[in-house]
Design a protein around this motif. Structure first.
Motif, PDB file in Angstrom:
ATOM      1  N   LEU A   1       0.842  -1.192   0.000  1.00 21.64           N
ATOM      2  CA  LEU A   1       0.000   0.000   0.000  1.00 21.64           C
ATOM      3  C   LEU A   1       0.877   1.242   0.000  1.00 21.64           C
ATOM      4  O   LEU A   1       2.002   1.210   0.508  1.00 21.64           O
ATOM      5  N   ALA A   2       0.347   2.322  -0.537  1.00 14.62           N
ATOM      6  CA  ALA A   2       1.017   3.626  -0.487  1.00 14.62           C
ATOM      7  C   ALA A   2       0.003   4.641   0.014  1.00 14.62           C
ATOM      8  O   ALA A   2      -1.193   4.531  -0.264  1.00 14.62           O
ATOM      9  N   LEU A   3       0.503   5.637   0.755  1.00 17.34           N
ATOM     10  CA  LEU A   3      -0.347   6.691   1.298  1.00 17.34           C
ATOM     11  C   LEU A   3       0.258   8.043   0.929  1.00 17.34           C
ATOM     12  O   LEU A   3       1.444   8.278   1.176  1.00 17.34           O
ATOM     13  N   ILE A   4      -0.562   8.898   0.337  1.00 27.32           N
ATOM     14  CA  ILE A   4      -0.152  10.262   0.023  1.00 27.32           C
ATOM     15  C   ILE A   4      -1.203  11.197   0.614  1.00 27.32           C
ATOM     16  O   ILE A   4      -2.401  11.022   0.376  1.00 27.32           O
ATOM     17  N   VAL A   5      -0.752  12.181   1.386  1.00 23.44           N
ATOM     18  CA  VAL A   5      -1.650  13.198   1.929  1.00 23.44           C
ATOM     19  C   VAL A   5      -1.233  14.527   1.313  1.00 23.44           C
ATOM     20  O   VAL A   5      -0.070  14.931   1.449  1.00 23.44           O
ATOM     21  N   ASP A   6      -2.184  15.169   0.622  1.00 23.49           N
ATOM     22  CA  ASP A   6      -1.843  16.444  -0.008  1.00 23.49           C
ATOM     23  C   ASP A   6      -3.020  17.410  -0.015  1.00 23.49           C
ATOM     24  O   ASP A   6      -4.155  17.044   0.298  1.00 23.49           O
ATOM     25  N   ASP A   7      -2.698  18.656  -0.335  1.00 24.14           N
ATOM     26  CA  ASP A   7      -3.635  19.774  -0.316  1.00 24.14           C
ATOM     27  C   ASP A   7      -3.604  20.442  -1.688  1.00 24.14           C
ATOM     28  O   ASP A   7      -2.638  21.135  -2.012  1.00 24.14           O
ATOM     29  N   PRO A   8      -4.665  20.254  -2.506  1.00 15.67           N
ATOM     30  CA  PRO A   8      -4.667  20.852  -3.842  1.00 15.67           C
ATOM     31  C   PRO A   8      -5.078  22.325  -3.859  1.00 15.67           C
ATOM     32  O   PRO A   8      -5.158  22.925  -4.931  1.00 15.67           O
ATOM     33  N   ASP A   9      -5.316  22.900  -2.680  1.00 16.63           N
ATOM     34  CA  ASP A   9      -5.825  24.269  -2.598  1.00 16.63           C
ATOM     35  C   ASP A   9      -4.763  25.314  -2.270  1.00 16.63           C
ATOM     36  O   ASP A   9      -5.091  26.454  -1.930  1.00 16.63           O
TER      37      ASP A   9
ATOM     38  N   MET B   1      -0.867  25.283  -6.615  1.00 16.58           N
ATOM     39  CA  MET B   1      -0.065  24.070  -6.464  1.00 16.58           C
ATOM     40  C   MET B   1      -0.762  23.105  -5.525  1.00 16.58           C
ATOM     41  O   MET B   1      -1.711  23.473  -4.842  1.00 16.58           O
ATOM     42  N   THR B   2      -0.280  21.879  -5.513  1.00 17.41           N
ATOM     43  CA  THR B   2      -0.721  20.877  -4.552  1.00 17.41           C
ATOM     44  C   THR B   2       0.417  20.689  -3.565  1.00 17.41           C
ATOM     45  O   THR B   2       1.523  20.312  -3.956  1.00 17.41           O
ATOM     46  N   TRP B   3       0.154  20.984  -2.291  1.00 16.12           N
ATOM     47  CA  TRP B   3       1.166  20.886  -1.247  1.00 16.12           C
ATOM     48  C   TRP B   3       1.110  19.491  -0.638  1.00 16.12           C
ATOM     49  O   TRP B   3       0.048  19.047  -0.203  1.00 16.12           O
ATOM     50  N   VAL B   4       2.245  18.806  -0.607  1.00 17.56           N
ATOM     51  CA  VAL B   4       2.320  17.429  -0.121  1.00 17.56           C
ATOM     52  C   VAL B   4       2.661  17.418   1.367  1.00 17.56           C
ATOM     53  O   VAL B   4       3.661  17.998   1.789  1.00 17.56           O
ATOM     54  N   HIS B   5       1.823  16.730   2.154  1.00 17.19           N
ATOM     55  CA  HIS B   5       1.966  16.680   3.603  1.00 17.19           C
ATOM     56  C   HIS B   5       2.578  15.383   4.118  1.00 17.19           C
ATOM     57  O   HIS B   5       3.159  15.367   5.209  1.00 17.19           O
ATOM     58  N   TRP B   6       2.442  14.282   3.371  1.00 19.58           N
ATOM     59  CA  TRP B   6       2.943  12.994   3.867  1.00 19.58           C
ATOM     60  C   TRP B   6       3.037  12.022   2.715  1.00 19.58           C
ATOM     61  O   TRP B   6       2.132  11.960   1.864  1.00 19.58           O
ATOM     62  N   VAL B   7       4.115  11.253   2.667  1.00 17.36           N
ATOM     63  CA  VAL B   7       4.317  10.229   1.648  1.00 17.36           C
ATOM     64  C   VAL B   7       4.847   8.970   2.334  1.00 17.36           C
ATOM     65  O   VAL B   7       5.914   8.997   2.966  1.00 17.36           O
ATOM     66  N   LEU B   8       4.101   7.875   2.213  1.00 14.33           N
ATOM     67  CA  LEU B   8       4.519   6.571   2.722  1.00 14.33           C
ATOM     68  C   LEU B   8       4.275   5.534   1.636  1.00 14.33           C
ATOM     69  O   LEU B   8       3.302   5.633   0.883  1.00 14.33           O
ATOM     70  N   TYR B   9       5.132   4.528   1.572  1.00 13.28           N
ATOM     71  CA  TYR B   9       4.897   3.445   0.618  1.00 13.28           C
ATOM     72  C   TYR B   9       5.458   2.140   1.170  1.00 13.28           C
ATOM     73  O   TYR B   9       6.165   2.128   2.176  1.00 13.28           O
TER      74      TYR B   9
ATOM     75  N   ASP C   1       6.513  18.331   1.152  1.00 14.78           N
ATOM     76  CA  ASP C   1       6.952  19.587   0.529  1.00 14.78           C
ATOM     77  C   ASP C   1       7.717  20.509   1.474  1.00 14.78           C
ATOM     78  O   ASP C   1       8.152  21.586   1.063  1.00 14.78           O
ATOM     79  N   TRP C   2       7.924  20.078   2.719  1.00 17.87           N
ATOM     80  CA  TRP C   2       8.846  20.782   3.615  1.00 17.87           C
ATOM     81  C   TRP C   2      10.248  20.178   3.465  1.00 17.87           C
ATOM     82  O   TRP C   2      11.152  20.506   4.206  1.00 17.87           O
ATOM     83  N   GLN C   3      10.389  19.255   2.500  1.00 20.11           N
ATOM     84  CA  GLN C   3      11.654  18.556   2.225  1.00 20.11           C
ATOM     85  C   GLN C   3      12.131  17.737   3.420  1.00 20.11           C
ATOM     86  O   GLN C   3      13.317  17.668   3.718  1.00 20.11           O
ATOM     87  N   ARG C   4      11.161  17.096   4.093  1.00 22.07           N
ATOM     88  CA  ARG C   4      11.497  16.195   5.189  1.00 22.07           C
ATOM     89  C   ARG C   4      10.563  14.999   5.128  1.00 22.07           C
ATOM     90  O   ARG C   4       9.497  15.055   4.503  1.00 22.07           O
ATOM     91  N   VAL C   5      10.959  13.929   5.783  1.00 20.78           N
ATOM     92  CA  VAL C   5      10.086  12.771   5.868  1.00 20.78           C
ATOM     93  C   VAL C   5       9.135  12.952   7.035  1.00 20.78           C
ATOM     94  O   VAL C   5       9.387  13.757   7.939  1.00 20.78           O
ATOM     95  N   GLY C   6       8.049  12.226   6.999  1.00 18.95           N
ATOM     96  CA  GLY C   6       7.087  12.266   8.084  1.00 18.95           C
ATOM     97  C   GLY C   6       5.894  13.139   7.765  1.00 18.95           C
ATOM     98  O   GLY C   6       5.795  13.757   6.697  1.00 18.95           O
ATOM     99  N   TYR C   7       5.002  13.168   8.717  1.00 17.74           N
ATOM    100  CA  TYR C   7       3.748  13.896   8.592  1.00 17.74           C
ATOM    101  C   TYR C   7       3.948  15.370   8.901  1.00 17.74           C
ATOM    102  O   TYR C   7       4.639  15.733   9.860  1.00 17.74           O
TER     103      TYR C   7
END
Length: 156
Positions: free
Chosen positions: A43-51, A60-68, A94-100
């Motif tokens: 499974l993969a999880l992406i949390v983002d904000d298209p607003d 832009m779409t701001w990315v808050h979390w990426v897991l795979y 998009d803060w150029q770090r891992v994690g939520y």
């Protein structure tokens, strides 16, 4: 049965509690999923904000979390998750770090998409991929997807 993703902290299209935002403790909300297809291998999880930055004029779409590589037999993540199921790998937000990184909109009420993907393979180590790199690696391998949308506006 369709794959679903939910949270005990907020309902679909409802506000994300302040606890999970930059105005609170900025911890990840509890997430649960079900209906993962039997043929899924990960499974993969992406949390983002298209607003972002302004819902009235999103640019832009701001990315808050990426897991795979979450195990296909996993059923969710606890609140403020610190240790992940074996094999799970992080990507860069998009803060150029891992994690939520929780909701922290500069203006207006934003939508936060918690997107879960069931894949027909376990991905190789992509070395902390961006959302775009992960989406490219997943291309042609998504067997199911589900999403949970939360909203947030500062000071509310």
């Amino acid at each position: 049965m369709d794959m679903t993703i939910t949270s005990s902290a907020f309902d679909h299209n409802e506000p994300v509690p302040k606890l999970y935002t930059c105005e609170g403790q900025d911890i990840s909300p509890p997430l649960a999923w079900s209906g993962v297809p039997a043929r899924a291998k990960s499974l993969a999880l992406i949390v983002d904000d298209p607003d972002a930055p302004d819902p009235a004029a999103p640019r832009m779409t701001w990315v808050h979390w990426v897991l795979y590589n979450l195990p296909a037999n996993s059923t969710g993540l606890p609140e403020a998750v610190r240790s992940f199921p074996a094999g799970t790998l992080d990507g860069l937000n998009d803060w150029q770090r891992v994690g939520y990184g929780g909701p922290c909109p500069p203006i207006g009420r934003h939508r936060y998409f918690h997107k879960l993907y069931a894949l027909d393979l376990v991905l190789p180590d992509l070395k902390k991929p961006t959302r775009k790199a992960l989406e490219q690696a997943m291309q042609g391998h998504i067997v199911a997807e589900a999403q949970l949308v939360g909203t947030y506006q500062k000071g509310r």
